[in-house]
Every structure is written in C-alpha cells, then in structure tokens.
Scaffold this motif. Structure first.
Motif, PDB file in Angstrom:
ATOM      1  N   THR A 184      -4.197   3.334  -2.825  1.00 27.08           N
ATOM      2  CA  THR A 184      -4.272   1.908  -3.155  1.00 27.08           C
ATOM      3  C   THR A 184      -5.439   1.201  -2.481  1.00 27.08           C
ATOM      4  N   HIS A 185      -6.114   1.856  -1.567  1.00 22.11           N
ATOM      5  CA  HIS A 185      -7.384   1.383  -1.050  1.00 22.11           C
ATOM      6  C   HIS A 185      -8.174   2.600  -0.593  1.00 22.11           C
ATOM      7  N   GLU A 191       0.825  -1.208   0.000  1.00 24.85           N
ATOM      8  CA  GLU A 191       0.000   0.000   0.000  1.00 24.85           C
ATOM      9  C   GLU A 191       0.865   1.267   0.000  1.00 24.85           C
ATOM     10  N   CYS A 200       0.386   4.285   1.628  1.00 27.83           N
ATOM     11  CA  CYS A 200       0.085   5.248   2.689  1.00 27.83           C
ATOM     12  C   CYS A 200       1.281   6.189   2.859  1.00 27.83           C
ATOM     13  N   SER A 210       6.034   1.061   3.500  1.00 27.62           N
ATOM     14  CA  SER A 210       5.528   0.871   2.148  1.00 27.62           C
ATOM     15  C   SER A 210       6.659   0.456   1.222  1.00 27.62           C
ATOM     16  N   CYS A 257      -3.643   8.090   0.791  1.00 26.37           N
ATOM     17  CA  CYS A 257      -3.562   6.722   0.266  1.00 26.37           C
ATOM     18  C   CYS A 257      -4.412   6.600  -0.986  1.00 26.37           C
ATOM     19  N   ARG A 289      -1.271  -5.814   3.099  1.00 28.96           N
ATOM     20  CA  ARG A 289      -2.637  -5.357   2.810  1.00 28.96           C
ATOM     21  C   ARG A 289      -3.650  -6.221   3.545  1.00 28.96           C
TER      22      ARG A 289
END
Length: 321
Positions: A180-181, A67, A69, A75, A178, A115
């Motif tokens: 990626t989610h 991810e 973040c 990361s 963020c 994740r």
C-alpha cells in the motif's frame, strides 16, 4: 574475517573512518560472532560510555491502520483481535509521559497507527506535546507516519527531539511485506523530517523471512541516511497477520545484526526494541554487543518487561540506566 581485521575496523570507526560495503559483508558473515560482538561493544564504550538509553512508547492511536504491512497486528486488513481505540485524550497522553519519566525513562515516543496524521488529530498531538513540555519535562519523540514538510517543521518547533520512521526491511524484500506504499515513500519521509531539523530514528524488523544478504542490504540503507538512532525489532509473529507462522531467526543472526549496525553507525544510538524478551533473553547479550538502548514497559501491541526489571538487568551486566 579474523580477529585482528575486526579490531582494525573497530579502531577505524572509532577514529572517524567508515566501513565499506565489502567489509560490512565480511563482518556480518564472520564465523567468530563472539569477537564481532566484543569489538562492537568496545566501539560502543569508546563512543557512548556505559549508559543505556531507556525509552517508553505510547500507542496513542491504536489499530485500524489503512496499510497492509504483513507483520502488523494494527492493520485494518487483518483480524488479529487487537482492540481499537481512537486518538487518546491529551490528559491521558500527558499522564503516561509522567509515568515514563517516573519509571526512569529518558524519552517518550508518541506512536499512532495511521498512514499519515489527519489534520485535526495532528493538532491534538501537538497540544499533547506542548503540555508534556510544560508540565512533565521528558524528551518527546514521535512516530506518526508520513509527514508533510509543514507538519515536520511544526514538530521541530514544539521541541520534538527525533522522528521515527522505519524502513522495515530491505528494499528488495519490501514488496513482499507491504503493497500500500513503497520503500521510497519511507525514504522520502526521513528526508522531510531531516530537512525540518528533526533527529532521525530508523531501522526495521529482522526475522521476517529475509536472507542475511537482505539484512545487510537494509543496514547499508539505514547507514546511508546517517541516523541519530537505529531501532531494530525482532519479529514477534502476531496471530491473524500473514507472518503469524514465520520461523524464528537462526541462532546468532540477531547478534550479528546488532554488531554490524554498531560498525556502520558508530555514533548513533542503537536500540534493541520489540521481540528482545522472546528472542534475546531481554537483550543482555546485544547490550554488550553493539546496542546501547532499549524500549521498556511494553510495545505497541505486546507486553514487555517492567521498567524495574530492565533497570536491574542493566545494572547486572555492568552498565548504567
């Protein structure tokens, strides 16, 4: 908001009432931070007594997270110089739990940088939890990323007390932090854990460039899930991350924030977490201003104070570890 109004709100929440969004906005904006903190401390003592909950963390799987973040030194997208290790052996995790117990910690939180837990690694985490329960005798919490309902039920069956999954920041700020989610992914994880019967721990990081209004926004969302525990970090800018040059919070903003959480979540444990040594002189003021819990002996990628130092600090301010 005057002192009489703040005290009236404190009496209301101690009596089981709630603070409205408008009242919360007045609380976080009050000019008299000292009065706000005194009333938050009064709520804490009335509902929780003098005890400070002390927890230790175990970074059982470090770095190389998928991810992005922007605050996180773990990361895989950032070159931060943080060493990488795969999931720690069960014996190492159990021994760390034993040291935490011997340090005086009341709980031990297993944290993994991914994740979501891969199936094989999840089985190894479950093995470690079972062994801690059998041989150590300390409350185990977990922070393992996104969970399936079956995984959440498995953790509950193993006796895990609380599941931590932070919202991190306000919904309106989240896309800057963020990509990626999503914020809703995080809210869904809290729902999965709660439906499995796990206690809920959530919160986030302040000092990432958000406004005071966004700190209020996050606090209202945290309160909306009725957490058993709130955990608030103050950003420690990490070299190599997008936030490495982030300016610190203005003086008094962290104290306002912790006091607000006590009014919004009066019966929850409110934990002052990463960054307290750098920004809050160890956390003495906020432990007398709404917080009633700390993490000791270090964080995921940064050192903290020794357990003995924290125990002495707690005694010095008239509380109990």
């Amino acid at each position: 908001m005057g002192g009489t109004q703040v005290h009236a709100l404190a009496e209301r929440v101690v009596g089981g009432g709630a603070v409205s969004e408008g009242e919360a906005r007045l609380l976080i904006g009050t000019e008299d931070i000292g009065e706000l903190m005194r009333e938050a401390d009064w709520i804490t003592r009335e509902l929780h007594g003098p005890r400070v909950d002390v927890e230790e963390l175990a970074n059982i799987k470090k770095n190389a997270c998928s991810e992005d973040c922007s605050f996180c030194a773990q990361s895989a997208l950032y070159d931060t110089g943080v060493g990488e290790h795969a999931l720690a052996p069960t014996s190492e995790i159990v021994e760390s739990a034993r040291r935490a117990r011997d340090d005086g910690a009341s709980s031990y939180c297993l944290v993994a940088a991914w994740r979501e837990p891969p199936p094989r690694d999840f089985e190894r985490v479950c093995e470690a939890i079972s062994e801690i329960a059998r041989t150590v005798g300390i409350d185990v919490d977990c922070s393992l990323g996104f969970l399936t309902p079956g995984q959440a039920r498995r953790l509950k069956g193993l006796g895990v007390a609380k599941y931590n999954h932070n919202l991190e920041t306000a919904r309106s700020k989240f896309p800057e932090i963020c990509t990626t989610h999503t914020y809703d992914d995080r809210m869904d994880t809290l729902r999965v854990a709660r439906e499995a019967g796990l206690g809920i721990c959530t919160g986030g990081i302040i000092g990432m460039g958000e406004t005071r209004e966004q700190r209020l926004e996050m606090a209202l969302d945290v309160a909306s899930v009725c957490p058993d525990e709130v955990t608030i970090n103050i950003l420690t800018p990490m070299r190599g991350t997008p936030l490495e040059l982030q300016s610190p919070l203005p003086e008094g903003e962290a104290e306002r924030t912790f006091a607000l959480y006590r009014f919004l979540c009066p019966r929850a444990t409110v934990r002052v977490s990463g960054g307290r040594e750098r920004s809050l002189r160890g956390g003495e003021a906020v432990l007398r201003g709404g917080a009633n819990a700390i993490i000791t002996s270090g964080y995921l990628t940064s050192p903290g104070r020794r357990a003995a130092e924290d125990a002495e600090m707690i005694r010095r301010i008239g509380l109990e570890a």
